[in-house]
Structures are given as C-alpha cells and as structure tokens.
Design a protein around this motif. Structure first.
Motif, PDB file in Angstrom:
ATOM      1  N   ALA A  82      31.365  47.067  46.574  1.00 30.02           N
ATOM      2  CA  ALA A  82      32.811  46.386  46.677  1.00 30.02           C
ATOM      3  C   ALA A  82      32.984  45.884  45.226  1.00 30.02           C
ATOM      4  CB  ALA A  82      32.894  45.216  47.644  1.00 30.02           C
ATOM      5  N   LEU A  83      31.862  45.398  44.594  1.00 33.41           N
ATOM      6  CA  LEU A  83      32.164  44.926  43.218  1.00 33.41           C
ATOM      7  C   LEU A  83      32.497  46.225  42.317  1.00 33.41           C
ATOM      8  CD1 LEU A  83      29.549  42.109  43.012  1.00 33.41           C
ATOM      9  CD2 LEU A  83      31.892  41.902  43.262  1.00 33.41           C
ATOM     10  N   VAL A  84      31.839  47.523  42.518  1.00 31.56           N
ATOM     11  CA  VAL A  84      32.206  48.660  41.663  1.00 31.56           C
ATOM     12  C   VAL A  84      33.583  48.906  41.951  1.00 31.56           C
ATOM     13  CG1 VAL A  84      31.661  50.883  41.558  1.00 31.56           C
ATOM     14  CG2 VAL A  84      29.628  49.372  41.759  1.00 31.56           C
ATOM     15  N   VAL A  85      33.964  48.833  43.246  1.00 31.67           N
ATOM     16  CA  VAL A  85      35.752  49.128  43.313  1.00 31.67           C
ATOM     17  C   VAL A  85      36.424  48.288  42.591  1.00 31.67           C
ATOM     18  CG1 VAL A  85      37.368  49.052  45.175  1.00 31.67           C
ATOM     19  CG2 VAL A  85      35.214  50.347  45.771  1.00 31.67           C
ATOM     20  N   LEU A  86      35.942  46.854  42.673  1.00 34.08           N
ATOM     21  CA  LEU A  86      36.839  45.843  41.761  1.00 34.08           C
ATOM     22  C   LEU A  86      36.513  46.383  40.339  1.00 34.08           C
ATOM     23  CD1 LEU A  86      35.907  42.401  43.510  1.00 34.08           C
ATOM     24  CD2 LEU A  86      38.119  43.891  43.252  1.00 34.08           C
ATOM     25  N   ALA A  87      35.445  46.792  39.947  1.00 32.44           N
ATOM     26  CA  ALA A  87      35.311  47.383  38.424  1.00 32.44           C
ATOM     27  C   ALA A  87      36.277  48.335  38.207  1.00 32.44           C
ATOM     28  CB  ALA A  87      34.030  47.606  37.959  1.00 32.44           C
ATOM     29  N   HIS A  92      41.435  50.316  35.631  1.00 33.88           N
ATOM     30  CA  HIS A  92      42.794  50.678  35.593  1.00 33.88           C
ATOM     31  C   HIS A  92      43.743  49.460  35.389  1.00 33.88           C
ATOM     32  CE1 HIS A  92      41.792  54.847  36.956  1.00 33.88           C
ATOM     33  NE2 HIS A  92      40.938  54.129  37.873  1.00 33.88           N
ATOM     34  N   ALA A  93      43.539  48.226  35.657  1.00 34.80           N
ATOM     35  CA  ALA A  93      44.606  47.240  35.291  1.00 34.80           C
ATOM     36  C   ALA A  93      44.251  47.236  33.919  1.00 34.80           C
ATOM     37  CB  ALA A  93      43.931  46.088  35.811  1.00 34.80           C
ATOM     38  N   VAL A 122      36.306  38.755  33.327  1.00 31.07           N
ATOM     39  CA  VAL A 122      36.238  39.321  34.696  1.00 31.07           C
ATOM     40  C   VAL A 122      34.806  40.515  34.585  1.00 31.07           C
ATOM     41  CG1 VAL A 122      37.140  40.847  36.314  1.00 31.07           C
ATOM     42  CG2 VAL A 122      38.461  38.949  35.221  1.00 31.07           C
ATOM     43  N   PRO A 123      35.053  41.364  33.654  1.00 30.91           N
ATOM     44  CA  PRO A 123      33.712  42.419  33.427  1.00 30.91           C
ATOM     45  C   PRO A 123      32.319  41.475  33.359  1.00 30.91           C
ATOM     46  CG  PRO A 123      35.084  42.558  31.619  1.00 30.91           C
ATOM     47  CD  PRO A 123      35.889  41.575  32.345  1.00 30.91           C
ATOM     48  N   ALA A 129      27.011  40.044  38.480  1.00 30.69           N
ATOM     49  CA  ALA A 129      26.975  40.036  40.014  1.00 30.69           C
ATOM     50  C   ALA A 129      26.165  41.507  40.693  1.00 30.69           C
ATOM     51  CB  ALA A 129      28.324  39.670  40.794  1.00 30.69           C
ATOM     52  N   ILE A 130      26.671  42.478  40.058  1.00 31.22           N
ATOM     53  CA  ILE A 130      26.145  43.655  40.300  1.00 31.22           C
ATOM     54  C   ILE A 130      24.709  43.827  40.134  1.00 31.22           C
ATOM     55  CG2 ILE A 130      26.180  46.316  39.891  1.00 31.22           C
ATOM     56  CD1 ILE A 130      29.247  45.975  39.533  1.00 31.22           C
TER      57      ILE A 130
END
Length: 139
Positions: A82-87, A92-93, A122-123, A129-130
């Motif tokens: 889930a965190l990788v998807v957020l990354a 892309h943002a 954020v990163p 966390a990852i």
C-alpha cells in the motif's frame, strides 16, 4: 536471490534520492522570480524526473521478482505494498506539478514554498515506514 535483493535496494535508494530532491527544486521554483534561473531549475527538474522515472521501473520489477521468488506473506507485506502504491502516486504527483511549472502563467501551481517544503517530507515518511515494515515485519 541475494543479487536480486541487492539490486532492488540500489534501485529503490536511487529512485527515492530523486524523490527527495525533486520537490526541493519545486521549493526553489516557487521562490524564483528570475526567468533565467527558473529555466535552469526547470531543466534540472525535467532531467531528474525523467531519470527517476527510469529508476522506478527496475525497482518495482525487482520487487515483484522478490515477492514471487520468496512468496512473502503477512499483513506487513500488504501494508508495504500500500505504501509502495502511495510512493508511485507521489512520483506521478511530482510529474504533474512539474508540468504545471513548465506551463507557467495561470497553470503554475498555486502553492507556497512552505507547502512544497512539507510536500518534500512525504518520501522520507514513506521510505521510513516501508523500511520498518520490511525489516521488523510487525504483523
């Protein structure tokens, strides 16, 4: 498999290095008023985003290879994915913000340099966390 893991770590570190620095360029773009300096910063950001995008590919592919090879299981893996998807979404943002800076004028992001300073954190949070999820595997 250890070679795959080693290269996965190298590509992740390289990808995140770009994610750490690109928003820093956005901070400077938000503050900059000189057109020559803005053009230079945009060139730097464009090249960094392109290079970071290239690094993201092998990082993700090697991660999938590890996942399939080791057959990891558990809630920690779901949280990590889930965190990788957020990354990936964050990446892309950054690309979207870069396009807005390049368009300039009314399309320019209507954000302050302070907002970009927070966006820049954020990163760091994602990578921390990852890493904790992968090393500690808390659940």
């Amino acid at each position: 498999m250890l070679w795959i893991k080693a290269f996965h770590i190298v590509f992740i570190a390289s990808w995140f290095a770009g994610l750490f620095y690109l928003p820093r360029i956005f901070v400077n773009l938000a503050l900059e008023t000189d057109p020559t300096a803005t053009a230079r910063l945009l060139l730097m950001a464009r090249k960094l985003y392109r290079f970071t995008s290239i690094l993201m590919g092998p990082a993700l592919l090697l991660g999938i290879w590890l996942w399939l090879g080791y057959g990891f299981k558990g809630g920690w893996l779901h949280a990590k994915l889930a965190l990788v998807v957020l990354a990936i979404g964050y990446h892309h943002a950054c690309g979207s913000l870069l396009k807005k800076f390049e368009q300039g004028g009314a399309a320019r992001p209507n954000r302050s340099h302070v907002w970009f300073r927070w966006f820049n954190e954020v990163p760091v949070i994602l990578l921390t966390a990852i890493t904790i999820l992968v090393v500690v595997q808390p659940f």
